[in-house]
Design an enzyme around this catalytic site. Structure first.
Site: not given
Length: 409
Positions: A172-174, A176, A282, A314, A338-339
């Site tokens: 899930n690292h990204f 943007e 996080h 996010p 954290h999301g």
């Protein structure tokens, strides 16, 4: 004036209570059981706080805040030590972006190694072959302490450390490119301590489990094995985890430098970045004072939200993200989510959804839309609006961001 609270109190037999900020969002039974197991540990202080993105995790529940007294649980911190977010507001506006965002995405993908490939396939595409100057400069500040840790734990040395600094990773690292409500352009990214953090986390989790077999007879779950202050490995773990958290923060800073430089090659208008910048962990542990007591607070999938402190929450690819300001709520140990939090496993998402679903869900976003990213489809996550509503006593929204470019690991 008493602060309004938004949590449900879940009493745990033979343990501390769990305060759950989960009004209007689903919680799996497995996650609830994990929280109860942690609440029964004798080292937990006062209560556990569960954030609205709470879901089942390896070792401990993702979306949990666990305060401990003179002890630390390595598996609660996990193996992506220091994982977190960085966001930078720029002086660019939406109209300054090119109509075709493909070249911007390509430039970012070239500037920052991402993804991985099996070891048998040769060199890891997710690491540097020759680290750039930014990586070398950041590594120079980390290497002495790393070498000292490796003297005691030599197996940590043979990891992708220097060559992973300034790289994204997988899952899930990204990275943007986003627009806020006023059309201002932001760069945002999500990553942690990469291979070296994983090696540190894995090694100390193993040591904690071995230690538990000797000293802690009644653990509700072996993954909750802990080191007590004064014990053989406690100080070593605190030192190693602290270093990994520094590595993770530096990793995000190097990547952000690379992203901004890549964008300058594609966007013709001169611009400033770091107009406002946030860099927050996080997945981490820190020494803090709560309710008059010095404790170790482990946030596994949670962000510090002290009064006035900026954080990042996010959404998923295709969903909104938020820059938030903490309200310093003592009941959550001054934390927030954290999301959005997953509602299903990656395996289930791949079975349930198709490439056509992924294309529809990410309409308007310049990103990969192939079978290998279906596990990150927005529908595999909780509704970010419901998550934000459930924690309105923890944070206030400062900016709402919507991505237009997304690079996945």
């Amino acid at each position: 004036m008493e602060q309004k609270t938004n949590y449900k109190l879940h009493e745990v037999a033979n343990g501390v209570p769990v305060k759950m900020w989960t009004n209007g969002v689903p919680v799996e039974d497995e996650a609830q059981k994990q929280l109860e197991n942690a609440a029964r540990l004798p080292i937990v202080f006062k209560h556990i706080a569960a954030m609205p993105d709470v879901h089942y995790g390896i070792g401990a529940t993702v979306g949990s805040v666990i305060p401990t007294f003179k002890a630390i649980i390595p598996a609660a911190v996990g193996v992506d030590i220091g994982c977190g977010m960085m966001a930078c507001k720029t002086t660019l506006n939406a109209r300054d972006l090119p109509d075709n965002l493909g070249p911007l995405r390509s430039a970012i993908e070239k500037a920052v190694p991402h993804g991985s490939n099996p070891k048998r396939m040769g060199r890891d595409k997710g690491s540097w072959e020759t680290p750039p100057d930014e990586t070398d400069a950041a590594w120079a500040k980390l290497v002495d302490e790393f070498d000292a840790i490796c003297e005691d734990y030599p197996r940590i040395k043979n990891t992708n450390n220097h060559k992973h600094l300034g790289t994204l990773g997988t899952g899930n690292h990204f990275i943007e490119v986003c627009l806020d409500e006023a059309g201002a352009v932001w760069f945002m990214l999500h990553s942690g301590s990469r291979g070296v953090g994983n090696a540190i986390g894995t090694h100390f989790i193993e040591l904690a489990k071995k230690d538990a077999q000797l000293h802690q007879r009644n653990l509700p779950d072996q993954d909750l094995a802990y080191f007590e202050e004064g014990a053989q490995y406690f100080g070593d773990y605190v030192r190693a985890v602290g270093w990994a958290q520094k590595f993770a923060r530096a990793n995000r800073e190097v990547m952000m430098q690379r992203v901004v430089a890549a964008a300058r090659k594609v966007i013709t208008k001169p611009f400033e970045a770091h107009v406002e910048a946030v860099n927050c962990h996080h997945n981490y542990v820190s020494r803090e004072t709560h309710f008059g007591q010095d404790v170790l607070v482990t946030r596994k999938g949670a962000v510090s939200a002290k009064l006035g402190e900026l954080g990042i929450i996010p959404g998923s690819m295709g969903a909104k993200s938020y820059i938030v300001r903490g309200k310093g709520n003592p009941e959550s140990f001054m934390s927030c989510s954290h999301g959005a939090g997953r509602t299903m496993s990656r395996t289930k998402a791949k079975k349930l959804f198709t490439v056509a679903d992924q294309i529809a869900a990410t309409e308007g976003v310049e990103c990969r839309k192939d079978a290998d990213v279906i596990d990150e489809i927005p529908m595999a996550y909780k509704d970010i609006d419901a998550v934000m509503d459930a924690q309105k006593d923890l944070v206030e929204v400062v900016y709402t961001l919507k991505q237009v470019v997304c690079v996945k690991g």
